[in-house]
Write an enzyme that holds these catalytic residues in place. Structure first.
Site, PDB file in Angstrom:
ATOM      1  N   GLY A 113       0.809  -1.211   0.000  1.00  0.00           N
ATOM      2  CA  GLY A 113       0.000   0.000   0.000  1.00  0.00           C
ATOM      3  C   GLY A 113       0.845   1.264   0.000  1.00  0.00           C
ATOM      4  O   GLY A 113       0.497   2.260  -0.649  1.00  0.00           O
ATOM      5  N   THR A 114       1.945   1.238   0.719  1.00  0.00           N
ATOM      6  CA  THR A 114       2.804   2.428   0.779  1.00  0.00           C
ATOM      7  C   THR A 114       3.302   2.773  -0.620  1.00  0.00           C
ATOM      8  O   THR A 114       3.237   3.929  -1.044  1.00  0.00           O
ATOM      9  CB  THR A 114       3.996   2.177   1.724  1.00  0.00           C
ATOM     10  OG1 THR A 114       3.470   1.900   3.032  1.00  0.00           O
ATOM     11  CG2 THR A 114       4.927   3.376   1.786  1.00  0.00           C
ATOM     12  N   ASN A 151      -7.334   4.749   9.044  1.00  0.00           N
ATOM     13  CA  ASN A 151      -6.808   3.569   9.735  1.00  0.00           C
ATOM     14  C   ASN A 151      -6.943   3.640  11.248  1.00  0.00           C
ATOM     15  O   ASN A 151      -7.011   2.617  11.918  1.00  0.00           O
ATOM     16  CB  ASN A 151      -5.335   3.354   9.357  1.00  0.00           C
ATOM     17  CG  ASN A 151      -4.519   4.624   9.409  1.00  0.00           C
ATOM     18  OD1 ASN A 151      -4.850   5.614   8.748  1.00  0.00           O
ATOM     19  ND2 ASN A 151      -3.462   4.627  10.186  1.00  0.00           N
ATOM     20  N   GLN A 164      -7.486   0.576   3.788  1.00  0.00           N
ATOM     21  CA  GLN A 164      -8.272   0.046   4.913  1.00  0.00           C
ATOM     22  C   GLN A 164      -9.711  -0.285   4.525  1.00  0.00           C
ATOM     23  O   GLN A 164     -10.359  -1.082   5.200  1.00  0.00           O
ATOM     24  CB  GLN A 164      -8.283   1.057   6.082  1.00  0.00           C
ATOM     25  CG  GLN A 164      -6.931   1.271   6.743  1.00  0.00           C
ATOM     26  CD  GLN A 164      -6.461   0.080   7.573  1.00  0.00           C
ATOM     27  OE1 GLN A 164      -7.208  -0.876   7.835  1.00  0.00           O
ATOM     28  NE2 GLN A 164      -5.217   0.115   8.011  1.00  0.00           N
ATOM     29  N   SER A 201      -3.731  -2.736  -0.576  1.00  0.00           N
ATOM     30  CA  SER A 201      -2.644  -3.474   0.071  1.00  0.00           C
ATOM     31  C   SER A 201      -3.109  -4.892   0.351  1.00  0.00           C
ATOM     32  O   SER A 201      -4.181  -5.085   0.939  1.00  0.00           O
ATOM     33  CB  SER A 201      -2.280  -2.777   1.387  1.00  0.00           C
ATOM     34  OG  SER A 201      -1.439  -3.594   2.153  1.00  0.00           O
ATOM     35  N   HIS A 251      -1.993  -7.309   2.441  1.00  0.00           N
ATOM     36  CA  HIS A 251      -2.068  -7.848   3.808  1.00  0.00           C
ATOM     37  C   HIS A 251      -3.185  -7.230   4.632  1.00  0.00           C
ATOM     38  O   HIS A 251      -3.559  -7.758   5.676  1.00  0.00           O
ATOM     39  CB  HIS A 251      -0.707  -7.729   4.519  1.00  0.00           C
ATOM     40  CG  HIS A 251      -0.329  -6.360   4.973  1.00  0.00           C
ATOM     41  ND1 HIS A 251      -0.396  -5.985   6.292  1.00  0.00           N
ATOM     42  CD2 HIS A 251       0.133  -5.283   4.311  1.00  0.00           C
ATOM     43  CE1 HIS A 251       0.022  -4.722   6.418  1.00  0.00           C
ATOM     44  NE2 HIS A 251       0.348  -4.277   5.220  1.00  0.00           N
ATOM     45  N   THR A 308      10.945  -7.585 -11.092  1.00  0.00           N
ATOM     46  CA  THR A 308      10.236  -8.848 -11.307  1.00  0.00           C
ATOM     47  C   THR A 308       9.080  -8.948 -10.320  1.00  0.00           C
ATOM     48  O   THR A 308       9.263  -8.764  -9.122  1.00  0.00           O
ATOM     49  CB  THR A 308      11.209 -10.031 -11.108  1.00  0.00           C
ATOM     50  OG1 THR A 308      12.276  -9.874 -12.053  1.00  0.00           O
ATOM     51  CG2 THR A 308      10.530 -11.364 -11.321  1.00  0.00           C
ATOM     52  N   CYS A 318       1.303   1.299  12.440  1.00  0.00           N
ATOM     53  CA  CYS A 318       2.256   1.211  11.335  1.00  0.00           C
ATOM     54  C   CYS A 318       3.577   1.853  11.708  1.00  0.00           C
ATOM     55  O   CYS A 318       4.596   1.555  11.116  1.00  0.00           O
ATOM     56  CB  CYS A 318       1.723   1.935  10.106  1.00  0.00           C
ATOM     57  SG  CYS A 318       0.264   1.168   9.449  1.00  0.00           S
TER      58      CYS A 318
HETATM   59  N1  PLP Z   1      -2.668   3.504   3.838  1.00  0.00           N
HETATM   60  C1  PLP Z   1      -3.331   3.245   4.975  1.00  0.00           C
HETATM   61  C2  PLP Z   1      -4.625   3.946   5.256  1.00  0.00           C
HETATM   62  C3  PLP Z   1      -2.812   2.338   5.898  1.00  0.00           C
HETATM   63  O1  PLP Z   1      -3.479   2.086   7.031  1.00  0.00           O
HETATM   64  C4  PLP Z   1      -1.580   1.685   5.610  1.00  0.00           C
HETATM   65  C5  PLP Z   1      -0.962   0.761   6.592  1.00  0.00           C
HETATM   66  O2  PLP Z   1      -1.373   0.729   7.731  1.00  0.00           O
HETATM   67  C6  PLP Z   1      -0.936   1.967   4.399  1.00  0.00           C
HETATM   68  C7  PLP Z   1      -1.507   2.891   3.536  1.00  0.00           C
HETATM   69  C8  PLP Z   1       0.348   1.295   4.010  1.00  0.00           C
HETATM   70  O3  PLP Z   1       0.097  -0.009   3.525  1.00  0.00           O
HETATM   71  P1  PLP Z   1       1.262  -1.132   3.492  1.00  0.00           P
HETATM   72  O4  PLP Z   1       1.413  -1.624   4.896  1.00  0.00           O
HETATM   73  O5  PLP Z   1       0.745  -2.194   2.579  1.00  0.00           O
HETATM   74  O6  PLP Z   1       2.478  -0.493   2.962  1.00  0.00           O
END
Ligand code: PLP
Length: 361
Positions: free
Chosen positions: A69-70, A138, A166, A184, A186, A222, A305
């Site tokens: 997600g990041t 989140n 989320q 994301s 996970h 990859t 996080c």
């Molecule tokens: N965006 C939101 C709202 C999140 O809560 C998070 C992680 O907690 C992320 C992005 C980042 O996702 P990732 O952990 O897959 O990098």
């Protein structure tokens, strides 16, 4: 037995995702190789892409796989910002805020939702813009009014990027009116290490990792096939579940009845069904998390996080909470939460409150 109520940090792996990961581990090829093994890997990759496209209302060629997600957020924000001002909600995740250090922050209302009047004024006040607004927060679970924000963006010719990390799998959601959507794996019950950016046709972010030109030149490297296969399987399996809202509401009403001083930031806004922010004034969040942990209950303080440290929450500060922001924990129910979770959590929370009152007396 321990009880993990920290799904917004990461969801437990779904069995469908585990099976897909294991099957993909047995495919030895690189999806970019032209020989038979490469083509078999490519087929699985494209199946996963088609699954995500169908699930989130996009075309397969507009799904870009990332490492999470990041990175999906960073690709959208950095890749679409050229020639545009970035306007971001004040409660966005650092994955967005730190990808756009010069962004103008848009205030939120006391209930945590974006202030649409402020968005309208900001859009009226300058050149082309990229607006970043998360579907669900989140820390509080608050759902932003994405359709209204999108209509404003359209009217002003601005792009809208939605961080759906989320919200995906927990509420009905697709690309809809947005220009890009970050996901994301996970957070939907897939493995860590895969995510996706879903694009409206014609939206083409500049790559932040160019590499060997994979993902139609939008993301080099990859593709991690097992993680991507798990992401797609999790995305298919993750569907809104009314049981979660019932359990979350049971927790909040039991706590409100036993502790009149408790507060629930964001609870008056539409929220994710699985999330509750609970404030116990006067008791630092870290103390609460540790006491609950000793009782076998895993929750988090603020944004989990951020690497185990309990920092002041920019989300609760933006909602106008003062010192009590530091006395707020986040309870987030996973997809496989047991039916007795509300009872067990409330009993542990009540014992934790009694202990801290005794100490204070
Ligand atoms: N965006 C939101 C709202 C999140 O809560 C998070 C992680 O907690 C992320 C992005 C980042 O996702 P990732 O952990 O897959 O990098």
């Amino acid at each position: 037995m321990t009880l993990s109520l920290d799904a917004n940090a990461t969801e437990p792996l779904r069995p469908e995702a585990r099976a897909a990961v294991l099957a993909a581990l047995d495919l030895p090829g690189n999806p970019s190789s032209v020989h038979a093994e490469g083509r078999a890997a490519r087929r699985l990759l494209e199946d996963a892409r088609a699954t995500l496209a169908a699930r989130f209302g996009a075309r397969a060629q507009d799904v870009v796989f990332t490492a999470g997600g990041t990175e999906a957020n960073a690709l959208a924000v950095r890749g679409l910002a050229a020639g545009r001002r970035v306007l971001a909600g004040a409660t966005e995740h650092p994955a967005v805020l730190r990808a756009a250090p010069g962004a103008t922050l848009l205030p939120v209302l006391a209930d945590g939702r974006i202030d649409l009047d402020a968005l309208r004024a900001a859009l009226a006040g300058g050149g082309p813009a990229l607006v970043c607004l998360m579907a669900a927060n989140n820390e509080t679970g608050v759902l932003h009014p994405i359709a209204e924000a999108a209509a404003l963006c359209r009217a002003h010719g601005a792009l809208l990027h939605v961080d759906a990390v989320q919200a995906a799998g927990r509420v009905a959601l697709d690309l809809g009116v947005a220009d890009s959507l970050a996901l994301s794996g996970h957070k939907m019950g897939g493995p860590k290490g895969a995510g996706a950016l879903i694009l409206r046709p014609g939206i083409d972010p500049a790559p932040i990792i160019a590499g060997g030109g994979q993902e139609r030149g939008r993301r080099g490297g990859t593709e991690p096939l097992p993680a991507i296969a798990g992401l797609a399987a999790a995305a298919e399996a993750a569907q809104p579940d009314p049981r979660l809202a019932r359990l979350r509401d049971a927790i909040e009403s039991a706590i409100a009845a036993l502790a009149p001083e408790a507060r629930f930031p964001g609870a008056t806004a539409p929220r994710l069904p699985n999330t509750s922010a609970i404030t116990l004034p006067g008791v630092p969040a870290e103390t609460q998390v540790i006491a609950l942990d000793l009782a076998g209950i895993r929750v988090s303080a603020g944004a989990a996080c951020s690497s185990g440290k309990v920092a002041q929450s920019h989300v609760l500060a933006a909602m106008g909470m003062g010192a009590d922001a530091g006395c707020t924990i986040r309870v987030s129910l996973p997809w496989n939460v047991p039916d007795d979770a509300a009872e067990r959590f409330v009993a542990a929370w009540a014992a934790m409150r009694a202990q801290t009152r005794q100490r204070a007396a």
